[in-house]
Design a protein around this motif. Structure first.
Motif, short mmCIF file in Angstrom:
data_model
loop_
_atom_site.label_atom_id
_atom_site.label_comp_id
_atom_site.label_asym_id
_atom_site.label_seq_id
_atom_site.Cartn_x
_atom_site.Cartn_y
_atom_site.Cartn_z
N HIS A 260 32.79 48.32 72.33
CA HIS A 260 31.82 47.43 72.96
C HIS A 260 31.78 47.64 74.47
O HIS A 260 30.71 47.82 75.07
N LYS A 280 26.84 50.26 68.15
CA LYS A 280 26.71 50.16 66.69
C LYS A 280 28.07 50.29 66.00
O LYS A 280 28.31 49.64 64.98
N GLN A 283 29.60 46.95 66.26
CA GLN A 283 29.06 46.01 65.29
C GLN A 283 29.63 46.24 63.89
O GLN A 283 29.84 45.29 63.14
N GLY A 289 29.90 40.80 66.06
CA GLY A 289 28.91 41.63 66.71
C GLY A 289 27.59 41.69 65.98
O GLY A 289 26.61 42.22 66.52
N TYR A 290 27.53 41.11 64.78
CA TYR A 290 26.29 41.20 64.00
C TYR A 290 25.10 40.62 64.76
O TYR A 290 24.04 41.22 64.83
N SER A 292 25.07 40.11 67.94
CA SER A 292 25.26 40.42 69.35
C SER A 292 23.96 40.82 70.01
O SER A 292 23.08 41.43 69.40
#
Length: 460
Positions: A260, A280, A283, A289-290, A292
């Motif tokens: 990240h 990605k 995530q 992070g979905y 995010s």
């Protein structure tokens, strides 16, 4: 005897991370639970956004939008309304306050005082055992007499940031007694990083002290992942250093937070495709992070607005109460030249942040008469609240408003003030399409080259 819940009152189950009343049961995720406990701890008091970020997200570097997503999730579960709150009130420019009734704990109402004392003793014993049990594999053997304070310090750092000084004290004692041990030193660095704040009077000194500890660790073990990540974050976020930081990010991979933060670094220096790749990966590794903002943000910086819309679709179910969704939508509409829709989203955020009807009416009137430039001119010169309405806090917000109305010198002045204030948002000005009007200005390019891209002009 314990107090029983009244009709309709929420009861919190700490073990199951859930709430229930006499009609339904709702489950909380870990961040919702932690934030709820924090608000209840300071019930009827203002809890600042910085305090929430510190105590709920800890060492993870996230934007304030993470708070909005979590707050809105809590409100939805509680059946609360941001405009007419019964439980969580937004305090404009500050944070949030719990205004609802206290929550009961999910313990049987028939439990007498003796049984309660026994239960509390068991909890205390469990905590001692918990501290003595290793939380994660360690690379070295901690002497038996230091195992308990070491595990206690780690537990405090991960779960009780308000007691961070106690953890630091425990770890300092361990590192003095056993200076050759690496893991206690790493956790000591974590404690100091956790405590680091730009507003501190001794911020520069504290930062250099932490830097020295991390360099000591990396001298022993140059590939230590956690130490590399801490050092990378300290250089990038603490010193705005993009020249020396990449090696440390790479040494910290693979790790969800490292992917990240490395993605944010790549975005700052204009390597957009690489940034998207690492965001990605983040995530895929991190459930939080979905939803995010990171993917939508990278698409925005790449001027790929259709894909930014697609990324935002993940937040669509929460769009009625999700501040970030409206902030992103405003930015996209503005870049597409759909200013009427952009102002509609801006007004939504202003209402969310507590602006009065008269202030919002002024903004709408400015747009009707002078277009989007009139809106930004009002925000720059007449807005007394100066709340974060999707353009960060001042002085960065002032720089953005000035850039939008063509006040180049004033925009550059506020950008310099943002840099001196250590605002993280400064690191992304080169990629931010909002500053496209400044791309032809030598002063802007000088800021980017000197402080972000770190162009060496000594040989010129």
């Amino acid at each position: 005897m314990l107090k029983t819940a009244s009709k309709g009152q929420w009861v919190i189950n700490h073990r199951q991370l859930s709430l229930h009343n006499d009609t339904k049961v709702v489950e909380l995720d870990s961040k919702q639970y932690a934030l709820l406990i924090l608000l209840l701890k300071y019930k009827h008091q203002d809890v600042s956004k910085s305090q929430i970020l510190s105590e709920v997200w800890g060492q993870r570097v996230v934007s304030e939008d993470a708070i909005y997503v979590t707050i809105n999730g809590l409100r939805k579960l509680l059946g609360d309304d941001a405009k007419s709150p019964k439980y969580i009130k937004t305090i404009s420019g500050i944070g949030y306050r719990w205004i609802g009734p206290p929550l009961c704990d999910a313990l049987p109402s028939s439990l007498d005082s003796l049984l309660l004392k026994a239960a509390l003793c068991l909890v205390a014993i469990s905590m001692i055992v918990f501290w003595q049990m290793p939380r994660e594999p360690v690379k070295e053997v901690i002497p038996a007499h230091l195992t308990e304070p070491f595990n206690q310090a780690r537990f405090i750092i991960n779960n009780h940031p308000d007691d961070i000084d106690k953890a630091i004290s425990l770890l300092k004692s361990i590192t003095v007694e056993q200076p050759k041990l690496t893991e206690p030193l790493v956790w000591l660095a974590k404690g100091y990083y956790y405590k680091l704040r730009p507003q501190m009077a001794d911020y520069h000194q504290a930062k250099q002290h932490l830097k020295a500890i991390l360099e000591r660790i990396l001298l022993r073990d140059p590939k230590h992942k956690e130490a590399n990540l801490l050092y990378a974050k300290l250089l990038f976020m603490g010193e705005m250093n993009t020249q020396d930081v990449e090696t440390y990010f790479l040494n910290a991979l693979p790790n969800s937070e490292a992917h990240h933060m490395y993605g944010q670094y790549l975005l700052a220096v204009g390597r957009l495709e690489e940034a998207l790749k690492h965001i990605k990966i983040y995530q895929s590794l991190e459930p939080d992070g979905y939803s995010s903002e990171s993917v939508a943000w990278v698409y925005m910086m790449s001027l790929r607005f259709d894909e930014a819309f697609s990324a935002l679709d993940k937040l669509r179910p929460y769009s009625q109460s999700n501040r970030f969704y409206h902030v992103c939508l405003r930015a996209i509409y503005e870049q597409l030249g759909q200013f009427d829709l952009a102002v509609k989203e801006l007004v939504w955020v202003m209402k969310f942040e507590g602006y009065s009807n008269s202030e919002i009416k002024m903004v709408e009137q400015q747009f009707d008469v002078h277009g989007i430039e009139g809106v930004y001119r009002w925000l720059l010169y007449h807005d007394t609240r100066k709340a974060d309405i999707g353009h960060y806090e001042a002085p960065m917000s002032q720089a953005r408003y000035a850039a939008a109305i063509g006040e180049t010198k004033l925009a550059l002045h506020y950008l310099e003030q943002s840099r001196l204030a250590g605002q993280y948002a400064f690191m992304w000005i080169a990629a931010d399409p909002h500053f496209l009007p400044l791309k032809q200005e030598s002063g802007f390019n000088q800021l980017v080259q000197e402080y972000i891209l770190k162009v060496d002009k000594s040989g010129a």
